[in-house]
Design a protein around this motif. Sequence first.
Motif, PDB file in Angstrom:
ATOM      1  N   TYR A   1       0.841  -1.201   0.000  1.00  0.00           N
ATOM      2  CA  TYR A   1       0.000   0.000   0.000  1.00  0.00           C
ATOM      3  C   TYR A   1       0.882   1.259   0.000  1.00  0.00           C
ATOM      4  O   TYR A   1       1.781   1.400   0.845  1.00  0.00           O
ATOM      5  N   SER A   2       0.632   2.158  -0.924  1.00  0.00           N
ATOM      6  CA  SER A   2       1.422   3.395  -1.016  1.00  0.00           C
ATOM      7  C   SER A   2       0.932   4.385   0.037  1.00  0.00           C
ATOM      8  O   SER A   2      -0.116   5.021  -0.112  1.00  0.00           O
ATOM      9  N   VAL A   3       1.721   4.490   1.092  1.00  0.00           N
ATOM     10  CA  VAL A   3       1.287   5.240   2.282  1.00  0.00           C
ATOM     11  C   VAL A   3       0.962   6.698   1.947  1.00  0.00           C
ATOM     12  O   VAL A   3       0.037   7.290   2.502  1.00  0.00           O
ATOM     13  N   LYS A   4       1.720   7.280   1.008  1.00  0.00           N
ATOM     14  CA  LYS A   4       1.520   8.706   0.739  1.00  0.00           C
ATOM     15  C   LYS A   4       0.113   9.024   0.226  1.00  0.00           C
ATOM     16  O   LYS A   4      -0.368  10.134   0.359  1.00  0.00           O
ATOM     17  N   THR A   5      -0.551   8.021  -0.337  1.00  0.00           N
ATOM     18  CA  THR A   5      -1.887   8.241  -0.889  1.00  0.00           C
ATOM     19  C   THR A   5      -2.871   8.664   0.197  1.00  0.00           C
ATOM     20  O   THR A   5      -3.706   9.537  -0.025  1.00  0.00           O
ATOM     21  N   ASN A   6      -2.758   7.996   1.337  1.00  0.00           N
ATOM     22  CA  ASN A   6      -3.599   8.332   2.489  1.00  0.00           C
ATOM     23  C   ASN A   6      -3.002   7.661   3.723  1.00  0.00           C
ATOM     24  O   ASN A   6      -3.215   6.474   3.952  1.00  0.00           O
TER      25      ASN A   6
ATOM     26  N   ALA B   1       3.920  -2.039   2.978  1.00  0.00           N
ATOM     27  CA  ALA B   1       3.772  -0.582   2.957  1.00  0.00           C
ATOM     28  C   ALA B   1       4.845   0.008   2.048  1.00  0.00           C
ATOM     29  O   ALA B   1       6.032  -0.278   2.226  1.00  0.00           O
ATOM     30  N   ASP B   2       4.414   0.786   1.076  1.00  0.00           N
ATOM     31  CA  ASP B   2       5.338   1.496   0.193  1.00  0.00           C
ATOM     32  C   ASP B   2       5.507   2.898   0.770  1.00  0.00           C
ATOM     33  O   ASP B   2       4.575   3.699   0.748  1.00  0.00           O
ATOM     34  N   ALA B   3       6.701   3.154   1.337  1.00  0.00           N
ATOM     35  CA  ALA B   3       6.941   4.429   2.018  1.00  0.00           C
ATOM     36  C   ALA B   3       7.767   5.346   1.128  1.00  0.00           C
ATOM     37  O   ALA B   3       8.704   4.902   0.468  1.00  0.00           O
TER      38      ALA B   3
ATOM     39  N   LEU C   1      17.497  -1.118  -5.667  1.00  0.00           N
ATOM     40  CA  LEU C   1      17.890   0.027  -6.495  1.00  0.00           C
ATOM     41  C   LEU C   1      16.712   0.390  -7.383  1.00  0.00           C
ATOM     42  O   LEU C   1      16.108  -0.486  -8.026  1.00  0.00           O
ATOM     43  N   ARG C   2      16.369   1.672  -7.406  1.00  0.00           N
ATOM     44  CA  ARG C   2      15.303   2.090  -8.326  1.00  0.00           C
ATOM     45  C   ARG C   2      15.907   2.292  -9.708  1.00  0.00           C
ATOM     46  O   ARG C   2      16.925   2.985  -9.868  1.00  0.00           O
ATOM     47  N   VAL C   3      15.291   1.675 -10.695  1.00  0.00           N
ATOM     48  CA  VAL C   3      15.796   1.749 -12.065  1.00  0.00           C
ATOM     49  C   VAL C   3      14.776   2.490 -12.916  1.00  0.00           C
ATOM     50  O   VAL C   3      13.575   2.207 -12.882  1.00  0.00           O
TER      51      VAL C   3
ATOM     52  N   GLY D   1       0.629   1.689 -10.832  1.00  0.00           N
ATOM     53  CA  GLY D   1      -0.036   2.660 -11.700  1.00  0.00           C
ATOM     54  C   GLY D   1      -1.499   2.334 -11.919  1.00  0.00           C
ATOM     55  O   GLY D   1      -2.137   2.899 -12.806  1.00  0.00           O
ATOM     56  N   PHE D   2      -2.049   1.405 -11.116  1.00  0.00           N
ATOM     57  CA  PHE D   2      -3.448   0.970 -11.304  1.00  0.00           C
ATOM     58  C   PHE D   2      -4.400   2.138 -11.076  1.00  0.00           C
ATOM     59  O   PHE D   2      -4.423   2.732 -10.007  1.00  0.00           O
ATOM     60  N   GLY D   3      -5.189   2.417 -12.111  1.00  0.00           N
ATOM     61  CA  GLY D   3      -6.037   3.604 -12.056  1.00  0.00           C
ATOM     62  C   GLY D   3      -7.463   3.300 -11.619  1.00  0.00           C
ATOM     63  O   GLY D   3      -7.883   2.148 -11.539  1.00  0.00           O
TER      64      GLY D   3
ATOM     65  N   VAL E   1       3.830  -5.491  -6.210  1.00  0.00           N
ATOM     66  CA  VAL E   1       3.257  -4.301  -6.855  1.00  0.00           C
ATOM     67  C   VAL E   1       2.890  -3.324  -5.748  1.00  0.00           C
ATOM     68  O   VAL E   1       2.654  -3.733  -4.602  1.00  0.00           O
ATOM     69  N   GLU E   2       2.854  -2.048  -6.090  1.00  0.00           N
ATOM     70  CA  GLU E   2       2.449  -1.065  -5.091  1.00  0.00           C
ATOM     71  C   GLU E   2       1.277  -0.265  -5.645  1.00  0.00           C
ATOM     72  O   GLU E   2       1.205   0.013  -6.838  1.00  0.00           O
ATOM     73  N   SER E   3       0.372   0.047  -4.765  1.00  0.00           N
ATOM     74  CA  SER E   3      -0.853   0.703  -5.215  1.00  0.00           C
ATOM     75  C   SER E   3      -1.396   1.611  -4.127  1.00  0.00           C
ATOM     76  O   SER E   3      -1.379   1.268  -2.944  1.00  0.00           O
ATOM     77  N   GLY E   4      -1.861   2.762  -4.550  1.00  0.00           N
ATOM     78  CA  GLY E   4      -2.484   3.700  -3.609  1.00  0.00           C
ATOM     79  C   GLY E   4      -3.904   4.019  -4.022  1.00  0.00           C
ATOM     80  O   GLY E   4      -4.864   3.519  -3.452  1.00  0.00           O
ATOM     81  N   ARG E   5      -4.017   4.807  -5.094  1.00  0.00           N
ATOM     82  CA  ARG E   5      -5.358   5.322  -5.434  1.00  0.00           C
ATOM     83  C   ARG E   5      -6.355   4.214  -5.736  1.00  0.00           C
ATOM     84  O   ARG E   5      -7.527   4.353  -5.422  1.00  0.00           O
ATOM     85  N   TYR E   6      -5.897   3.118  -6.351  1.00  0.00           N
ATOM     86  CA  TYR E   6      -6.843   2.039  -6.668  1.00  0.00           C
ATOM     87  C   TYR E   6      -7.505   1.532  -5.384  1.00  0.00           C
ATOM     88  O   TYR E   6      -8.683   1.179  -5.379  1.00  0.00           O
TER      89      TYR E   6
ATOM     90  N   LEU F   1      -0.610  16.634 -13.782  1.00  0.00           N
ATOM     91  CA  LEU F   1       0.587  15.971 -13.291  1.00  0.00           C
ATOM     92  C   LEU F   1       0.321  15.090 -12.075  1.00  0.00           C
ATOM     93  O   LEU F   1      -0.609  15.303 -11.329  1.00  0.00           O
ATOM     94  N   GLU F   2       1.188  14.105 -11.914  1.00  0.00           N
ATOM     95  CA  GLU F   2       1.149  13.203 -10.773  1.00  0.00           C
ATOM     96  C   GLU F   2       1.248  14.013  -9.475  1.00  0.00           C
ATOM     97  O   GLU F   2       2.038  14.962  -9.432  1.00  0.00           O
ATOM     98  N   PRO F   3       0.553  13.722  -8.425  1.00  0.00           N
ATOM     99  CA  PRO F   3      -0.362  12.589  -8.312  1.00  0.00           C
ATOM    100  C   PRO F   3      -1.821  12.979  -8.583  1.00  0.00           C
ATOM    101  O   PRO F   3      -2.718  12.331  -8.050  1.00  0.00           O
TER     102      PRO F   3
ATOM    103  N   ALA G   1      -7.960   9.453  -1.939  1.00  0.00           N
ATOM    104  CA  ALA G   1      -6.549   9.391  -2.353  1.00  0.00           C
ATOM    105  C   ALA G   1      -6.003  10.783  -2.646  1.00  0.00           C
ATOM    106  O   ALA G   1      -6.654  11.562  -3.351  1.00  0.00           O
ATOM    107  N   TYR G   2      -4.830  11.068  -2.119  1.00  0.00           N
ATOM    108  CA  TYR G   2      -4.173  12.367  -2.364  1.00  0.00           C
ATOM    109  C   TYR G   2      -5.155  13.498  -2.084  1.00  0.00           C
ATOM    110  O   TYR G   2      -5.205  14.482  -2.829  1.00  0.00           O
ATOM    111  N   ALA G   3      -5.931  13.361  -1.038  1.00  0.00           N
ATOM    112  CA  ALA G   3      -6.976  14.349  -0.763  1.00  0.00           C
ATOM    113  C   ALA G   3      -6.598  15.134   0.484  1.00  0.00           C
ATOM    114  O   ALA G   3      -6.008  16.208   0.376  1.00  0.00           O
TER     115      ALA G   3
HETATM  116  C1  LIG Z   1       6.955   5.247  -6.642  1.00  0.00           C
HETATM  117  C2  LIG Z   1       5.478   5.311  -6.502  1.00  0.00           C
HETATM  118  N1  LIG Z   1       4.824   4.217  -6.056  1.00  0.00           N
HETATM  119  C3  LIG Z   1       3.486   4.204  -5.894  1.00  0.00           C
HETATM  120  C4  LIG Z   1       2.729   5.332  -6.179  1.00  0.00           C
HETATM  121  C5  LIG Z   1       1.257   5.266  -5.961  1.00  0.00           C
HETATM  122  O1  LIG Z   1       0.565   5.487  -7.131  1.00  0.00           O
HETATM  123  P1  LIG Z   1      -0.993   5.229  -7.203  1.00  0.00           P
HETATM  124  O2  LIG Z   1      -1.612   6.010  -6.090  1.00  0.00           O
HETATM  125  O3  LIG Z   1      -1.423   5.725  -8.520  1.00  0.00           O
HETATM  126  O4  LIG Z   1      -1.227   3.765  -7.022  1.00  0.00           O
HETATM  127  C6  LIG Z   1       3.353   6.494  -6.647  1.00  0.00           C
HETATM  128  C7  LIG Z   1       2.577   7.695  -6.957  1.00  0.00           C
HETATM  129  O5  LIG Z   1       3.040   8.766  -7.153  1.00  0.00           O
HETATM  130  C8  LIG Z   1       4.779   6.471  -6.823  1.00  0.00           C
HETATM  131  O6  LIG Z   1       5.440   7.551  -7.264  1.00  0.00           O
END
Ligand SMILES: Cc1ncc(COP(=O)(O)O)c(C=O)c1O
Length: 430
Positions: A43-48, A64-66, A132-134, A225-227, A265-270, A323-325, A383-385
């Motif tokens: 779960y992409s924590v930054k989303t919420n 948790a994707d931090a 490593l992020r590629v 990137g799941f929308g 996989v990592e996902s937030g907004r979905y 633009l993202e996000p 998400a991102y609210a």
């Molecule tokens: C590296 C990374 N992972 C995950 C996400 C979460 O994306 P989403 O909320 O579209 O699933 C983002 C969004 O900016 C991101 O930059």
Amino acid sequence: MANDDFEALTARYGYPLYLYNASAIVAQLDSLRAALPGFECFYSVKTNPHPGILALMNNAGTGADAASAAEVDRAARAGFSPDRIMYSAPGKRREDLEQTLDHCILVADSYAELALLQRMCEEKNRTASVGLRVNPNLAFGPGTSPELLPGAPAKFGVDVESLPAYRAFFASLTRVRLCGIHVYVRSQVLDHRVLCAYLEHVLDLARFCVTDIGCKLDFINFGGGFGVPCAPADSPIDWQGLRPLLERVAARGDDLKPGRLRFIVESGRYLVAAAGTFVTRVTDVKKSRGRIFVLAPGALNNFMRPALMNLFASFPHPVPVPLEPLYSGIDAFAVSIPGREGEEKVEVTVAGTLCTALDCMAASVALPLPRVGDILCVNNAGAYACTLSPHEFAGLGRPKELLLAADGSVSAYPEYVASRRRRPLRKNRA
Ligand SMILES: Cc1ncc(COP(=O)(O)O)c(C=O)c1O
């Protein structure tokens, strides 16, 4: 929820407020997992980063994707074990690395960061396994085109084509073992063919790292990137259509999975976008030169995205892809008045109560003529609210964020503040 419930919540907790529906989140998580067998979901924590949502995700067994050391801390305090927290961000400070090294899987974002980690480990006489992020040689085609385009310059990660020149550098990292790769290109993808082409591309990239660069991978973080549909013309991801394509990807990955290679996989907004509702109340209704203005607190300062969408749409040359996000159009956030659905509608502007014209929730929307005191709900507010909004503007502060449980009970999470109290975190076993 009925109008009376919203009345009761705003009477108790004030307004504006956010309400997150736990059942809706779990349903999304279940559907993502069902669609991606063999993949771990982070779960992409930054989303919420709401603590109730983090606790829910932890209980459901996600990772948790931090995106910051602070998010590693939040995830750890919500109970995620270090092997289920992945920290990937560009430009980390040394203190970010020191603070998190033992509490998550760290993903280095540059060769300089890898060198810094090597120095840190030498100084501390220890070793570390990091990812490593590629930055892949790939970008998505415009709109719904499944075409993948050559990669663009990016501040994230290291360019895939630079890797061969760094073989000697990797060999010199005596204290740092490269244990995984992380790839992420963009968000809000709805076309399953694009998603599949993307996953296949990442798999090829991982194979290149193993065979050509000599990495021994423990994980491949495919990103995501799941929308979610956020315009009337949008359709949800066709998971059924994705399945045969995914099976092909999984089969192609079999040779990479002899040991315990994790596919992530990592996902937030979905997971959370549609589970959130922003709730406020009408404080004034006025007419100016033929236009009806409905005023309600919290537009720009507490839920910034609709205000930004209105701003973008007002430009003479609208931004084609926000633009993202953000990634949403002008009509992504529907305003409604619960309990008055069947009534005749008029065109109104819903604005906030700040002294700036930017403070606009909906420039033009058809609603039953609002009355002072009416509840206004705005959807897609999960998400991102709250987290992306400038709450301190005009000194108004952060709204309450409530979690609605499956049994209908609502928690206000006072621990949101209390959770910042320090207590020792669990350490990586490695
Ligand atoms: C590296 C990374 N992972 C995950 C996400 C979460 O994306 P989403 O909320 O579209 O699933 C983002 C969004 O900016 C991101 O930059």
